[in-house]
Design a protein around this motif. Structure first.
Motif, PDB file in Angstrom:
ATOM      1  N   HIS A   3       6.472 -22.337  14.620  1.00 10.60           N
ATOM      2  CA  HIS A   3       5.909 -21.713  14.800  1.00 10.60           C
ATOM      3  C   HIS A   3       5.240 -21.446  15.182  1.00 10.60           C
ATOM      4  O   HIS A   3       4.616 -21.378  14.484  1.00 10.60           O
ATOM      5  CB  HIS A   3       6.154 -21.819  14.151  1.00 10.60           C
ATOM      6  N   VAL A  31       3.523 -23.281  14.686  1.00 10.41           N
ATOM      7  CA  VAL A  31       4.092 -22.256  13.842  1.00 10.41           C
ATOM      8  C   VAL A  31       5.498 -22.608  13.429  1.00 10.41           C
ATOM      9  O   VAL A  31       6.420 -22.251  14.106  1.00 10.41           O
ATOM     10  CB  VAL A  31       4.121 -20.953  14.612  1.00 10.41           C
ATOM     11  N   VAL A  73       2.725  -5.165  16.588  1.00 14.83           N
ATOM     12  CA  VAL A  73       3.022  -6.218  15.625  1.00 14.83           C
ATOM     13  C   VAL A  73       4.162  -5.753  14.727  1.00 14.83           C
ATOM     14  O   VAL A  73       4.030  -4.754  14.006  1.00 14.83           O
ATOM     15  CB  VAL A  73       1.787  -6.586  14.775  1.00 14.83           C
ATOM     16  N   GLU A 121       3.517 -16.046  15.829  1.00 13.84           N
ATOM     17  CA  GLU A 121       2.246 -16.760  15.679  1.00 13.84           C
ATOM     18  C   GLU A 121       1.682 -16.469  14.288  1.00 13.84           C
ATOM     19  O   GLU A 121       1.782 -15.344  13.800  1.00 13.84           O
ATOM     20  CB  GLU A 121       1.272 -16.288  16.765  1.00 13.84           C
ATOM     21  N   VAL A 122       1.096 -17.483  13.654  1.00 15.12           N
ATOM     22  CA  VAL A 122       0.506 -17.286  12.325  1.00 15.12           C
ATOM     23  C   VAL A 122      -1.004 -17.072  12.375  1.00 15.12           C
ATOM     24  O   VAL A 122      -1.598 -16.601  11.410  1.00 15.12           O
ATOM     25  CB  VAL A 122       0.818 -18.478  11.393  1.00 15.12           C
ATOM     26  N   HIS A 123      -1.637 -17.408  13.467  1.00 16.97           N
ATOM     27  CA  HIS A 123      -3.090 -17.434  13.555  1.00 16.97           C
ATOM     28  C   HIS A 123      -3.630 -16.067  13.951  1.00 16.97           C
ATOM     29  O   HIS A 123      -3.361 -15.579  15.055  1.00 16.97           O
ATOM     30  CB  HIS A 123      -3.486 -18.491  14.591  1.00 16.97           C
ATOM     31  N   THR A 124      -4.390 -15.434  13.081  1.00 19.09           N
ATOM     32  CA  THR A 124      -4.826 -14.054  13.306  1.00 19.09           C
ATOM     33  C   THR A 124      -5.674 -13.879  14.569  1.00 19.09           C
ATOM     34  O   THR A 124      -5.467 -12.911  15.315  1.00 19.09           O
ATOM     35  CB  THR A 124      -5.583 -13.524  12.078  1.00 19.09           C
ATOM     36  N   VAL A 127      -3.319 -13.613  17.419  1.00 19.82           N
ATOM     37  CA  VAL A 127      -2.636 -12.321  17.429  1.00 19.82           C
ATOM     38  C   VAL A 127      -3.544 -11.252  18.016  1.00 19.82           C
ATOM     39  O   VAL A 127      -3.139 -10.461  18.863  1.00 19.82           O
ATOM     40  CB  VAL A 127      -2.178 -11.942  16.009  1.00 19.82           C
ATOM     41  N   ILE A 144       4.866  -8.825  18.769  1.00 23.28           N
ATOM     42  CA  ILE A 144       4.365  -9.975  18.019  1.00 23.28           C
ATOM     43  C   ILE A 144       4.906  -9.917  16.593  1.00 23.28           C
ATOM     44  O   ILE A 144       4.996  -8.836  15.999  1.00 23.28           O
ATOM     45  CB  ILE A 144       2.826  -9.972  17.990  1.00 23.28           C
ATOM     46  N   GLN A 146       3.765 -11.925  13.107  1.00 22.43           N
ATOM     47  CA  GLN A 146       2.819 -12.871  12.515  1.00 22.43           C
ATOM     48  C   GLN A 146       3.432 -13.409  11.225  1.00 22.43           C
ATOM     49  O   GLN A 146       3.215 -12.887  10.127  1.00 22.43           O
ATOM     50  CB  GLN A 146       1.466 -12.208  12.241  1.00 22.43           C
ATOM     51  N   HIS A 147       4.198 -14.483  11.386  1.00 21.07           N
ATOM     52  CA  HIS A 147       4.911 -15.028  10.238  1.00 21.07           C
ATOM     53  C   HIS A 147       5.454 -16.409  10.599  1.00 21.07           C
ATOM     54  O   HIS A 147       5.468 -16.809  11.767  1.00 21.07           O
ATOM     55  CB  HIS A 147       6.065 -14.091   9.841  1.00 21.07           C
TER      56      HIS A 147
END
Length: 263
Positions: A3, A31, A73, A121-124, A127, A144, A146-147
């Motif tokens: 991820h 991720v 997103v 991507e998991v990182h805010t 994002v 995007i 986010q997961h």
């Protein structure tokens, strides 16, 4: 850039020096959830290849999240994605796993307007950073999610949907005892390959030679994949050569690209 890359610094900004690589820094996390391990009582547990950490958000990133997030997103859903509905057209779709701060992702999308891209991507802060670049460059061909990328693959990406997958500079997990946390493992690659259309490609890159060797071994052992080179591939023109990578190359450090296609 996981991820599969991730909460790590942008792969486009990753130095080629393994000893100084942001992919191994305390703020880095790729991720994916991709490894199962046995507990003492015989049950299976999932080992994540990323660690979520708090990150600072700039005002521009926060503004981009608020203003552009609702449009660009995509919410995670346990149902197949419809790219035609998302992008309003039928075009080749490339999935990037772990795009860090998104600079390379945005540059690739800008240079390939006939292809659609989804970055996971998991990182805010990452994002927010990529959303800011989407707005500044008017990138209509980029979205995007986010997961966790493994869950995205399992539930949102049906078999054969992808024309390509990018995994740039995932966390190498340098210590031997942590190698099992690396994203590129046989079980994950097998799952990934099923989502590629015939002729679709998988492009990985790393600045850590032991991980490059593992990647080459794992990808070469997957019967559904064919190496496009004799070993490591020349850097494809679409992947940006970043200032950190260029600096590392001038110092004699290595960066390894691997490009395989699905049979």
């Amino acid at each position: 850039m996981t991820h599969p890359t991730s909460g790590r610094p942008d792969a486009a900004d990753s130095p080629a020096d393994p000893s100084a690589s942001p992919s191994s820094a305390s703020s880095a996390e790729p991720v994916a959830r991709h490894v199962e391990d046995a507990t003492d009582d015989g049950r299976r547990r999932t080992i994540r290849s990323f660690v979520l950490r708090a990150g600072r958000m700039g005002t521009g990133q926060q503004r981009a999240l608020e203003t552009l997030g609702p449009k660009f997103v995509l919410p995670y859903q346990a149902a197949p994605l419809d790219p035609g509905a998302v992008f309003g057209r039928q075009a080749p779709l490339v999935l990037e796993i772990g795009f860090g701060m998104g600079a390379a992702t945005a540059e690739i999308a800008a240079g390939r307007p006939d292809t659609d891209f989804i970055g996971v991507e998991v990182h805010t802060p990452g994002v927010g950073s990529l959303l800011k670049l989407i707005g500044e460059n008017g990138l209509a061909n980029l979205r995007i999610i986010q997961h966790d990328a493994v869950e995205v693959l399992e539930h949102m990406v049906p078999p054969g949907m992808l024309a390509g997958v990018h995994i740039f500079f995932p966390d190498p997990w340098h210590k031997k005892k942590h190698n099992k946390r690396r994203l590129i493992q046989p079980s994950f690659v097998n799952k990934l390959v099923t989502r590629l259309s015939p002729g679709g490609y998988l492009h990985c890159a790393t600045d850590w030679q032991p991980y490059a060797e593992q990647m080459l071994e794992v990808l070469s052992a997957e019967p559904a994949l064919v190496n496009t080179a004799e070993g490591y591939a020349p850097k494809p023109a679409y992947r940006p050569l970043t200032k950190f990578e260029n600096r590392g190359l001038k110092l004699g450090h290595g960066v390894w690209d691997l490009v395989f296609t699905r049979r």
